[in-house]
Design a protein around this motif. Structure first.
Motif: not given
Ligand code: PMP
Ligand code: GLU
Length: 441
Positions: A201-203, A212-213, A240-241, A253-254
């Motif tokens: 995941l990359n948000s 993504y919420t 990946d943040e 951001h979560f």
């Protein structure tokens, strides 16, 4: 309804296979000769080279902030260098720096169970990603299935090649501009099999610029939790943040690693390149959680200990300074990215045939330009795909952008524009893009 997930071509064969070509006995490995070069790096370097030669190119290629590294960070490195911090250090970083990172992710990201021993510092997020893939994935035994890596696409160009290099098989989950390029929990659930080993995941997202919420990530976490209990006990989330501090669209951001039920199976990747304008410093970090996280970090330490040992010693104090003292700098840069996001999106959506969601994070827009396919540029070049579009745009209107093909999925319809550049640069570049589109026939 879950949309279909598609598998890519099989990963390269294991290193023991004979090389494809053997010219006089001299050859590079099949594993690496089959590796795709990074499209983002290639276009960025090409644009930089043209600018250096004096060609009036406006580049929207580079995924790196145009800001200079904040002075306090530079000063910390200079002081450490002058004080003689020039020797080998612990492989994953000194305990002081690892503690600062552990405290940061505990406080800001609310990830439970992170001690300094759960933290590893690598030579950029990309090096960390390589190491994670090598530690998590395997080439399959004879007649066995390859470990599967679920990847919502379009996605950053390095995930699939590095996962495949480690033996993983990419299972794409298709996303589109209509859903802000986000995979739903149902889509993820449909892609999970007993072979699922990793969900990436990359948000905020590179190249999509969307996020993504919390609710969406909690729903995905629930799917992961249930799958881990039933079908896919080995499933790990790689979150990946790296763009976490570049958010300006009102979506907070979560971190999915903060969901306690799955915290131990979440590996969080981060780094200083983007938030603190430190791309050239090569400072990235990984955090894990709980008992298995500790085991995993030990394996990363072993591999990194054989590959590179620690990152540049006098960068450690700079990392501490960035994380402890430079929040205001990160916020200042983020505010500038927010203004640029609005400008470039407004200009683009007024142009004929370009469609993209408004970016809420990172510094990319990823318009669908396929309405123009089948035409010819003013200079007579056929435009049938994103690569053609970018080649003609660069050759004829001197604007560099990254074609979407290598981001996977429907990327062939899209072009990535990085707006890590001034508003004046954006305004001029959009004028040129407008001229290019007006010339298409
Ligand atoms: N993840 C994403 C999504 C990125 O765009 C980048 C950009 N290079 C990285 C990781 C790695 O960055 P770095 O190696 O500079 O830390
Ligand atoms: N991540 C940045 C980009 O996507 C830098 C280049 C790279 O590492 O891919 O442009």
């Amino acid at each position: 309804m879950p949309t279909s997930s598609a598998s890519r071509a099989s990963p390269p064969t294991p290193p023991t296979a004979p090389a494809a070509s053997d010219k006089g006995g001299l050859r590079v490995s099949k594993r690496v000769s089959g590796l795709k070069p990074s499209a983002t790096v290639a276009v960025t370097n090409r644009a930089k080279e043209l600018v250096k030669q004096g060609v009036d190119v406006l580049s929207f290629a580079a995924g790196e902030p145009d800001f200079d590294t904040p002075v306090a960070i530079k000063r910390a490195a200079i002081d450490a260098l002058m004080a003689g911090q020039t020797k080998y250090m612990p492989t994953m970083g000194d305990v002081e720096t690892r503690r600062v990172i552990a405290e940061k992710v505990t406080r800001e990201n609310r990830i439970p169970g992170v001690t300094p021993e759960h933290v590893g510092i690598s030579a950029g997020g990309k090096h960390a990603l390589y190491t994670i893939c090598q530690c998590l994935l395997d080439f399959p035994e004879r007649n066995a299935r390859a470990p599967e890596v679920i990847l919502p696409v379009p996605a950053w160009v390095s995930y699939a090649p590095l996962a495949e290099l480690a033996g993983g098989k990419i299972v794409e989950v298709q996303t589109s501009p209509e859903s802000d390029f986000k995979a739903t929990a149902e889509q993820i659930a449909a892609a999970i099999t007993p072979e699922s080993r990793m969900l990436i995941l990359n948000s905020p997202s590179n190249p999509c610029g969307t996020m993504y919420t919390e609710a969406e990530l909690r729903a995905i976490a629930k799917v992961v939790e249930e799958a881990a209990a039933k079908t896919a006990p080995g499933l790990v989330v790689l979150s990946d943040e790296i763009y976490e501090k570049i958010t300006y669209g009102g979506v907070p951001h979560f971190s999915i690693g903060s969901v306690p039920e799955i915290a131990e199976r979440v590996i969080t990747l981060n780094g200083l390149s983007k938030a603190y304008a430190m791309t050239g410093w090569r400072a990235g970090y990984t955090t894990t959680s709980g008992a298995w996280g500790l085991e995993f970090m030990k394996s990363m330490t072993t591999l990194q200990g054989q590959m590179t040992t620690n990152i540049t010693s006098f960068v450690f104090p700079a990392i501490r300074t960035a994380l402890k003292e430079c929040e205001a700098d990160a916020q200042r840069m983020c505010a500038a990215f927010g203004r640029r996001a609005e400008l470039i999106h407004r200009r683009m959506t007024r142009m004929p045939g370009l469609k993209c969601p408004q970016p809420t994070g990172a510094f990319y827009v990823f318009p669908d330009v396929a309405a123009h396919y089948g035409k010819r540029s003013a200079g007579g070049k056929p435009v049938e795909c994103a690569l053609d579009f970018c080649e003609a745009l660069l050759a004829e209107n001197r604007v560099a952008a990254v074609p979407g093909e290598d981001f996977g999925g429907r990327g062939v319809r899209h072009v990535r524009f990085s707006f890590a550049c001034s508003e004046e640069h954006i305004a001029k570049g959009m004028d040129r893009l407008g001229e290019f589109l007006a010339g298409l026939r």
